[in-house]
Design a protein around this motif. Structure first.
Motif, PDB file in Angstrom:
ATOM      1  N   ALA A 204      75.057  -2.554 104.128  1.00  0.00           N
ATOM      2  CA  ALA A 204      76.145  -2.453 103.161  1.00  0.00           C
ATOM      3  C   ALA A 204      77.476  -2.227 103.865  1.00  0.00           C
ATOM      4  CB  ALA A 204      75.863  -1.310 102.189  1.00  0.00           C
ATOM      5  N   THR A 205      78.526  -2.711 103.255  1.00  0.00           N
ATOM      6  CA  THR A 205      79.867  -2.530 103.806  1.00  0.00           C
ATOM      7  C   THR A 205      80.370  -1.133 103.465  1.00  0.00           C
ATOM      8  OG1 THR A 205      80.356  -4.880 103.559  1.00  0.00           O
ATOM      9  CG2 THR A 205      82.236  -3.385 103.798  1.00  0.00           C
ATOM     10  N   PRO A 206      80.818  -0.360 104.446  1.00  0.00           N
ATOM     11  CA  PRO A 206      81.335   0.964 104.150  1.00  0.00           C
ATOM     12  C   PRO A 206      82.605   0.901 103.312  1.00  0.00           C
ATOM     13  CG  PRO A 206      80.834   0.749 106.487  1.00  0.00           C
ATOM     14  CD  PRO A 206      80.790  -0.626 105.905  1.00  0.00           C
ATOM     15  N   TYR A 207      82.845   1.977 102.605  1.00  0.00           N
ATOM     16  CA  TYR A 207      84.090   2.116 101.856  1.00  0.00           C
ATOM     17  C   TYR A 207      85.152   2.769 102.736  1.00  0.00           C
ATOM     18  CZ  TYR A 207      87.536   4.578  99.075  1.00  0.00           C
ATOM     19  OH  TYR A 207      88.704   5.083  98.597  1.00  0.00           O
ATOM     20  N   TYR A 208      86.381   2.262 102.618  1.00  0.00           N
ATOM     21  CA  TYR A 208      87.535   2.884 103.265  1.00  0.00           C
ATOM     22  C   TYR A 208      88.682   2.960 102.264  1.00  0.00           C
ATOM     23  CZ  TYR A 208      85.228   1.961 107.731  1.00  0.00           C
ATOM     24  OH  TYR A 208      84.341   1.926 108.770  1.00  0.00           O
ATOM     25  N   ALA A 209      89.373   4.072 102.271  1.00  0.00           N
ATOM     26  CA  ALA A 209      90.603   4.169 101.497  1.00  0.00           C
ATOM     27  C   ALA A 209      91.660   3.257 102.117  1.00  0.00           C
ATOM     28  CB  ALA A 209      91.092   5.613 101.490  1.00  0.00           C
ATOM     29  N   ASP A 210      92.555   2.774 101.296  1.00  0.00           N
ATOM     30  CA  ASP A 210      93.611   1.889 101.793  1.00  0.00           C
ATOM     31  C   ASP A 210      94.442   2.563 102.881  1.00  0.00           C
ATOM     32  OD1 ASP A 210      94.355   0.279  98.587  1.00  0.00           O
ATOM     33  OD2 ASP A 210      92.830  -0.141 100.111  1.00  0.00           O
ATOM     34  N   SER A 211      94.600   3.867 102.776  1.00  0.00           N
ATOM     35  CA  SER A 211      95.446   4.596 103.717  1.00  0.00           C
ATOM     36  C   SER A 211      94.878   4.611 105.138  1.00  0.00           C
ATOM     37  CB  SER A 211      95.657   6.031 103.234  1.00  0.00           C
ATOM     38  OG  SER A 211      94.407   6.700 103.119  1.00  0.00           O
ATOM     39  N   VAL A 212      93.581   4.349 105.282  1.00  0.00           N
ATOM     40  CA  VAL A 212      92.962   4.413 106.615  1.00  0.00           C
ATOM     41  C   VAL A 212      92.294   3.108 107.023  1.00  0.00           C
ATOM     42  CG1 VAL A 212      92.597   6.889 106.341  1.00  0.00           C
ATOM     43  CG2 VAL A 212      90.726   5.296 105.815  1.00  0.00           C
ATOM     44  N   LYS A 213      92.269   2.145 106.124  1.00  0.00           N
ATOM     45  CA  LYS A 213      91.604   0.873 106.412  1.00  0.00           C
ATOM     46  C   LYS A 213      92.251   0.197 107.610  1.00  0.00           C
ATOM     47  CE  LYS A 213      90.262  -1.059 102.717  1.00  0.00           C
ATOM     48  NZ  LYS A 213      90.250  -1.771 101.413  1.00  0.00           N
ATOM     49  N   GLY A 214      91.451  -0.235 108.545  1.00  0.00           N
ATOM     50  CA  GLY A 214      91.953  -0.874 109.755  1.00  0.00           C
ATOM     51  C   GLY A 214      92.239   0.094 110.887  1.00  0.00           C
ATOM     52  N   ARG A 215      92.267   1.386 110.565  1.00  0.00           N
ATOM     53  CA  ARG A 215      92.525   2.398 111.603  1.00  0.00           C
ATOM     54  C   ARG A 215      91.310   3.296 111.842  1.00  0.00           C
ATOM     55  NH1 ARG A 215      96.207   6.318 110.791  1.00  0.00           N
ATOM     56  NH2 ARG A 215      95.955   6.344 108.521  1.00  0.00           N
ATOM     57  N   PHE A 216      90.565   3.569 110.784  1.00  0.00           N
ATOM     58  CA  PHE A 216      89.403   4.449 110.878  1.00  0.00           C
ATOM     59  C   PHE A 216      88.129   3.624 110.757  1.00  0.00           C
ATOM     60  CE2 PHE A 216      91.410   8.631 109.094  1.00  0.00           C
ATOM     61  CZ  PHE A 216      92.459   8.512 109.990  1.00  0.00           C
ATOM     62  N   THR A 217      87.095   4.037 111.484  1.00  0.00           N
ATOM     63  CA  THR A 217      85.794   3.374 111.412  1.00  0.00           C
ATOM     64  C   THR A 217      84.694   4.418 111.276  1.00  0.00           C
ATOM     65  OG1 THR A 217      86.589   1.556 112.811  1.00  0.00           O
ATOM     66  CG2 THR A 217      84.206   1.792 112.542  1.00  0.00           C
ATOM     67  N   ILE A 218      83.878   4.253 110.267  1.00  0.00           N
ATOM     68  CA  ILE A 218      82.750   5.161 110.065  1.00  0.00           C
ATOM     69  C   ILE A 218      81.486   4.500 110.610  1.00  0.00           C
ATOM     70  CG2 ILE A 218      82.185   4.307 107.745  1.00  0.00           C
ATOM     71  CD1 ILE A 218      81.605   7.258 106.971  1.00  0.00           C
ATOM     72  N   SER A 219      80.631   5.307 111.205  1.00  0.00           N
ATOM     73  CA  SER A 219      79.367   4.792 111.723  1.00  0.00           C
ATOM     74  C   SER A 219      78.324   5.900 111.653  1.00  0.00           C
ATOM     75  CB  SER A 219      79.526   4.299 113.165  1.00  0.00           C
ATOM     76  OG  SER A 219      79.913   5.358 114.021  1.00  0.00           O
ATOM     77  N   ARG A 220      77.071   5.515 111.796  1.00  0.00           N
ATOM     78  CA  ARG A 220      76.036   6.523 111.769  1.00  0.00           C
ATOM     79  C   ARG A 220      75.004   6.253 112.854  1.00  0.00           C
ATOM     80  NH1 ARG A 220      74.152   6.722 105.909  1.00  0.00           N
ATOM     81  NH2 ARG A 220      72.820   8.348 106.751  1.00  0.00           N
ATOM     82  N   ASP A 221      74.483   7.333 113.400  1.00  0.00           N
ATOM     83  CA  ASP A 221      73.423   7.279 114.391  1.00  0.00           C
ATOM     84  C   ASP A 221      72.274   8.119 113.828  1.00  0.00           C
ATOM     85  OD1 ASP A 221      71.696   7.544 116.546  1.00  0.00           O
ATOM     86  OD2 ASP A 221      73.291   7.779 118.005  1.00  0.00           O
ATOM     87  N   ASN A 222      71.357   7.444 113.193  1.00  0.00           N
ATOM     88  CA  ASN A 222      70.264   8.176 112.534  1.00  0.00           C
ATOM     89  C   ASN A 222      69.378   8.899 113.532  1.00  0.00           C
ATOM     90  OD1 ASN A 222      71.115   7.436 109.955  1.00  0.00           O
ATOM     91  ND2 ASN A 222      69.851   5.593 109.907  1.00  0.00           N
ATOM     92  N   ALA A 223      69.283   8.373 114.734  1.00  0.00           N
ATOM     93  CA  ALA A 223      68.467   9.044 115.754  1.00  0.00           C
ATOM     94  C   ALA A 223      69.056  10.410 116.119  1.00  0.00           C
ATOM     95  CB  ALA A 223      68.357   8.165 116.993  1.00  0.00           C
ATOM     96  N   ARG A 224      70.377  10.513 116.056  1.00  0.00           N
ATOM     97  CA  ARG A 224      71.051  11.785 116.348  1.00  0.00           C
ATOM     98  C   ARG A 224      71.360  12.572 115.075  1.00  0.00           C
ATOM     99  NH1 ARG A 224      72.921  11.968 121.635  1.00  0.00           N
ATOM    100  NH2 ARG A 224      72.869   9.963 122.749  1.00  0.00           N
ATOM    101  N   ASN A 225      70.976  12.010 113.921  1.00  0.00           N
ATOM    102  CA  ASN A 225      71.252  12.663 112.630  1.00  0.00           C
ATOM    103  C   ASN A 225      72.739  12.979 112.479  1.00  0.00           C
ATOM    104  OD1 ASN A 225      69.630  13.160 110.343  1.00  0.00           O
ATOM    105  ND2 ASN A 225      69.796  15.362 110.621  1.00  0.00           N
ATOM    106  N   THR A 226      73.565  12.023 112.877  1.00  0.00           N
ATOM    107  CA  THR A 226      75.008  12.248 112.938  1.00  0.00           C
ATOM    108  C   THR A 226      75.753  11.038 112.388  1.00  0.00           C
ATOM    109  OG1 THR A 226      74.746  13.673 114.875  1.00  0.00           O
ATOM    110  CG2 THR A 226      76.946  12.795 114.462  1.00  0.00           C
TER     111      THR A 226
END
Length: 121
Positions: free
Chosen positions: A56-78
């Motif tokens: 799925a495509t993550p959600y970003y607020a317009d104020s941070v789109k293109g500058r912030f990136t969310i990611s997850r590492d399930n192996a690290r539970n982070t």
């Protein structure tokens, strides 16, 4: 689920930080996890949300789109929030929590202690 945000600090405008959201108590991989921020005197602002469905495509607020990136590492539970091109208006306390898309916008639950981000001009 218990979540703890970390990685904040003081950075000059244009700089970068990476925030971490570490889960404990249970695995995060079944939850959508996201970030919001709260600045003094301002309303809480939903920033991002990443689904448990990695396709799925993550959600970003317009104020941070293109500058912030969310990611997850399930192996690290982070879950991470990479923040680039920071601006003074990004200064706030940042929190991570479970998230979902409500009728009036993204809602967050289960957040723990936040981490302060301060961007100097």
């Amino acid at each position: 689920v218990q979540l703890q945000a970390s990685g904040g600090g003081l950075v000059h405008a244009g700089g970068s930080l990476r925030l971490s959201c570490e889960g404990s108590g249970e695995s995060l991989d079944v939850y959508a996890i996201g970030w919001f921020r709260q600045a003094p005197g301002k309303a809480r602002e939903a920033l991002s949300c990443i689904s448990s469905n990695l396709a799925a495509t993550p959600y970003y607020a317009d104020s941070v789109k293109g500058r912030f990136t969310i990611s997850r590492d399930n192996a690290r539970n982070t879950v991470y929030l990479q923040m680039n091109a920071l601006k003074p208006e990004d200064t706030a306390a940042y929190y991570c929590g479970t998230c979902w898309a409500g009728v009036a916008g993204y809602e967050y639950y289960d957040w723990g202690q936040g981490t302060q981000v301060t961007v100097s001009s």
